[in-house]
Design a protein around this motif. Sequence first.
Motif, PDB file in Angstrom:
ATOM      1  N   ALA A  87       0.853  -1.220  -0.007  1.00 33.87           N
ATOM      2  CA  ALA A  87       0.082   0.057   0.015  1.00 33.87           C
ATOM      3  C   ALA A  87       0.755   1.309   0.015  1.00 33.87           C
ATOM      4  O   ALA A  87       2.085   1.058   0.280  1.00 33.87           O
ATOM      5  N   SER A  88       0.354   2.193  -0.281  1.00 38.47           N
ATOM      6  CA  SER A  88       0.986   3.635  -0.383  1.00 38.47           C
ATOM      7  C   SER A  88       0.238   4.503   0.528  1.00 38.47           C
ATOM      8  O   SER A  88      -1.000   4.670   0.324  1.00 38.47           O
ATOM      9  N   ASP A  89       1.074   5.518   0.986  1.00 35.99           N
ATOM     10  CA  ASP A  89       0.421   6.830   1.734  1.00 35.99           C
ATOM     11  C   ASP A  89       1.211   8.076   1.418  1.00 35.99           C
ATOM     12  O   ASP A  89       2.049   8.209   1.775  1.00 35.99           O
ATOM     13  N   LEU A  90       0.259   8.538   0.482  1.00 36.89           N
ATOM     14  CA  LEU A  90       1.172   9.537  -0.251  1.00 36.89           C
ATOM     15  C   LEU A  90       0.697  11.010   0.536  1.00 36.89           C
ATOM     16  O   LEU A  90       1.490  12.109   0.304  1.00 36.89           O
ATOM     17  N   SER A  91       0.238  10.959   1.765  1.00 34.63           N
ATOM     18  CA  SER A  91       0.053  12.266   2.565  1.00 34.63           C
ATOM     19  C   SER A  91       1.345  12.380   3.153  1.00 34.63           C
ATOM     20  O   SER A  91       1.672  13.734   3.420  1.00 34.63           O
ATOM     21  N   HIS A  92       2.232  11.646   3.287  1.00 33.92           N
ATOM     22  CA  HIS A  92       3.767  12.058   3.729  1.00 33.92           C
ATOM     23  C   HIS A  92       4.478  12.692   2.594  1.00 33.92           C
ATOM     24  O   HIS A  92       5.424  13.056   3.051  1.00 33.92           O
ATOM     25  N   VAL A  93       3.882  12.819   1.526  1.00 36.65           N
ATOM     26  CA  VAL A  93       4.477  13.706   0.483  1.00 36.65           C
ATOM     27  C   VAL A  93       3.785  14.734   0.059  1.00 36.65           C
ATOM     28  O   VAL A  93       3.007  14.604  -1.093  1.00 36.65           O
ATOM     29  N   PRO A  94       3.627  15.782   0.676  1.00 34.31           N
ATOM     30  CA  PRO A  94       2.548  16.882   0.201  1.00 34.31           C
ATOM     31  C   PRO A  94       2.722  17.547  -0.889  1.00 34.31           C
ATOM     32  O   PRO A  94       3.923  17.846  -1.269  1.00 34.31           O
ATOM     33  N   ALA A  95       1.947  18.104  -1.578  1.00 33.18           N
ATOM     34  CA  ALA A  95       2.115  18.718  -2.647  1.00 33.18           C
ATOM     35  C   ALA A  95       2.591  20.390  -2.229  1.00 33.18           C
ATOM     36  O   ALA A  95       2.275  20.606  -0.971  1.00 33.18           O
ATOM     37  N   HIS A  96       2.813  20.993  -3.019  1.00 30.85           N
ATOM     38  CA  HIS A  96       3.504  22.641  -2.775  1.00 30.85           C
ATOM     39  C   HIS A  96       2.207  23.253  -2.457  1.00 30.85           C
ATOM     40  O   HIS A  96       1.213  22.917  -3.257  1.00 30.85           O
ATOM     41  N   PRO A  97       2.026  23.952  -1.559  1.00 33.53           N
ATOM     42  CA  PRO A  97       0.939  24.697  -1.142  1.00 33.53           C
ATOM     43  C   PRO A  97       0.113  25.532  -2.230  1.00 33.53           C
ATOM     44  O   PRO A  97      -1.021  25.867  -2.296  1.00 33.53           O
ATOM     45  N   ASP A  98       1.177  25.910  -3.362  1.00 36.53           N
ATOM     46  CA  ASP A  98       0.410  26.713  -4.255  1.00 36.53           C
ATOM     47  C   ASP A  98      -0.314  25.574  -5.429  1.00 36.53           C
ATOM     48  O   ASP A  98      -0.994  26.218  -6.553  1.00 36.53           O
ATOM     49  N   THR A  99      -0.251  24.432  -5.508  1.00 36.65           N
ATOM     50  CA  THR A  99      -0.538  23.518  -6.362  1.00 36.65           C
ATOM     51  C   THR A  99      -2.096  23.365  -6.629  1.00 36.65           C
ATOM     52  O   THR A  99      -2.607  23.794  -7.827  1.00 36.65           O
ATOM     53  N   ALA A 100      -2.776  23.568  -5.328  1.00 28.60           N
ATOM     54  CA  ALA A 100      -4.364  23.538  -5.596  1.00 28.60           C
ATOM     55  C   ALA A 100      -4.795  24.663  -6.308  1.00 28.60           C
ATOM     56  O   ALA A 100      -5.781  24.595  -6.977  1.00 28.60           O
ATOM     57  N   LEU A 101      -4.548  25.890  -5.679  1.00 37.91           N
ATOM     58  CA  LEU A 101      -4.835  26.868  -6.570  1.00 37.91           C
ATOM     59  C   LEU A 101      -4.735  27.043  -7.765  1.00 37.91           C
ATOM     60  O   LEU A 101      -5.716  27.503  -8.651  1.00 37.91           O
ATOM     61  N   LEU A 102      -3.371  26.744  -8.122  1.00 37.47           N
ATOM     62  CA  LEU A 102      -3.192  26.665  -9.611  1.00 37.47           C
ATOM     63  C   LEU A 102      -3.800  25.732 -10.388  1.00 37.47           C
ATOM     64  O   LEU A 102      -4.525  26.011 -11.557  1.00 37.47           O
ATOM     65  N   LEU A 103      -4.184  24.622  -9.784  1.00 33.62           N
ATOM     66  CA  LEU A 103      -4.865  23.405 -10.662  1.00 33.62           C
ATOM     67  C   LEU A 103      -6.198  24.047 -10.857  1.00 33.62           C
ATOM     68  O   LEU A 103      -6.964  23.942 -11.890  1.00 33.62           O
ATOM     69  N   GLY A 104      -6.795  24.826  -9.909  1.00 30.95           N
ATOM     70  CA  GLY A 104      -8.207  25.305  -9.909  1.00 30.95           C
ATOM     71  C   GLY A 104      -8.259  26.173 -11.172  1.00 30.95           C
ATOM     72  O   GLY A 104      -9.318  26.351 -12.018  1.00 30.95           O
ATOM     73  N   ARG A 105      -7.377  27.147 -11.300  1.00 34.38           N
ATOM     74  CA  ARG A 105      -7.231  28.153 -12.107  1.00 34.38           C
ATOM     75  C   ARG A 105      -7.226  27.530 -13.563  1.00 34.38           C
ATOM     76  O   ARG A 105      -7.598  28.096 -14.637  1.00 34.38           O
ATOM     77  N   CYS A 106      -6.252  26.705 -13.582  1.00 35.98           N
ATOM     78  CA  CYS A 106      -6.019  25.925 -14.896  1.00 35.98           C
ATOM     79  C   CYS A 106      -7.394  25.083 -15.522  1.00 35.98           C
ATOM     80  O   CYS A 106      -7.641  25.270 -16.715  1.00 35.98           O
ATOM     81  N   VAL A 107      -8.168  24.676 -14.503  1.00 36.86           N
ATOM     82  CA  VAL A 107      -9.155  23.855 -14.953  1.00 36.86           C
ATOM     83  C   VAL A 107     -10.382  24.655 -15.426  1.00 36.86           C
ATOM     84  O   VAL A 107     -11.042  24.526 -16.360  1.00 36.86           O
ATOM     85  N   ARG A 108     -10.437  25.798 -14.628  1.00 34.21           N
ATOM     86  CA  ARG A 108     -11.549  26.962 -15.045  1.00 34.21           C
ATOM     87  C   ARG A 108     -11.052  27.751 -16.309  1.00 34.21           C
ATOM     88  O   ARG A 108     -11.637  28.642 -16.725  1.00 34.21           O
ATOM     89  N   GLY A 109      -9.795  27.315 -16.878  1.00 30.40           N
ATOM     90  CA  GLY A 109      -9.466  28.342 -17.888  1.00 30.40           C
ATOM     91  C   GLY A 109      -8.978  29.826 -17.645  1.00 30.40           C
ATOM     92  O   GLY A 109      -9.017  30.651 -18.541  1.00 30.40           O
ATOM     93  N   GLU A 110      -8.570  30.073 -16.397  1.00 32.24           N
ATOM     94  CA  GLU A 110      -8.165  31.210 -15.830  1.00 32.24           C
ATOM     95  C   GLU A 110      -6.755  31.513 -15.921  1.00 32.24           C
ATOM     96  O   GLU A 110      -6.240  32.711 -15.654  1.00 32.24           O
ATOM     97  N   ALA A 111      -6.205  30.508 -16.052  1.00 31.43           N
ATOM     98  CA  ALA A 111      -4.396  30.574 -15.795  1.00 31.43           C
ATOM     99  C   ALA A 111      -3.892  30.992 -17.221  1.00 31.43           C
ATOM    100  O   ALA A 111      -4.404  30.644 -18.279  1.00 31.43           O
ATOM    101  N   ASP A 112      -2.722  32.075 -16.968  1.00 28.45           N
ATOM    102  CA  ASP A 112      -2.075  32.198 -18.159  1.00 28.45           C
ATOM    103  C   ASP A 112      -1.037  31.210 -18.313  1.00 28.45           C
ATOM    104  O   ASP A 112      -0.712  30.264 -17.592  1.00 28.45           O
TER     105      ASP A 112
END
Length: 203
Positions: free
Chosen positions: A143-168
């Motif tokens: 099994a794997s537990d990737l909670s011990h390898v967290p994403a950079h804090p900016d990742t979620a915000l940037l993901l949202g902007r990319c998905v919504r077509g707002e990112a440059d």
Amino acid sequence: MKFPAFFDQVPTLRVRDALAAFLGAADDGLLEYGYADAVKLAGHSCPTVASAYVLGCRALAALYPDSLPERGGVRLAFASRLEDGVTGVTASVLTLLTGAAQDGGFKGIGGRFARRGLQDFGHELPLSVRVTRIDTGAAVDVASDLSHVPAHPDTALLLGRCVRGEADDVERQRFAALWQDRVARVLLQHWNDDVVFSVRAVG
């Protein structure tokens, strides 16, 4: 094709595939897989693909400590159902590495080399997947537990902007770089980390 440079630093997996040998696809059936092969199979590089690759490699190393793993020589049982979460992606990567396939897999030749029916889902297991050698019955739970390898804090915000077509362009490139940075950390910094990747002998 041009992949991120860290792909070349990820350990590769060498196996022997009796079917490949029988059909003359590779001398002595020797095959080598790298992380790029898993990425090409999945069509993307993400923590799920990376963790499945690590688990497959580590499970086979544990089951074949003194010889090359036999591709097509193990069966896989999953705790989750195939349609749950990312189970299907994990199963596909493990098929690549182990040869064990679902009901649509290769049916064999003359009663040999069958790969279909070597993956089952929805089992009660202590961890996510059980990998069992067909010849000896030796098995490991992984099994794997990737909670011990967290994403950079900016990742979620940037993901949202990319998905919504707002990112440059700059934001899209930064998102992709941060995404692959986490993948690189999973593969290069935590490959042998037993907190992130559990591999336990059964019995």
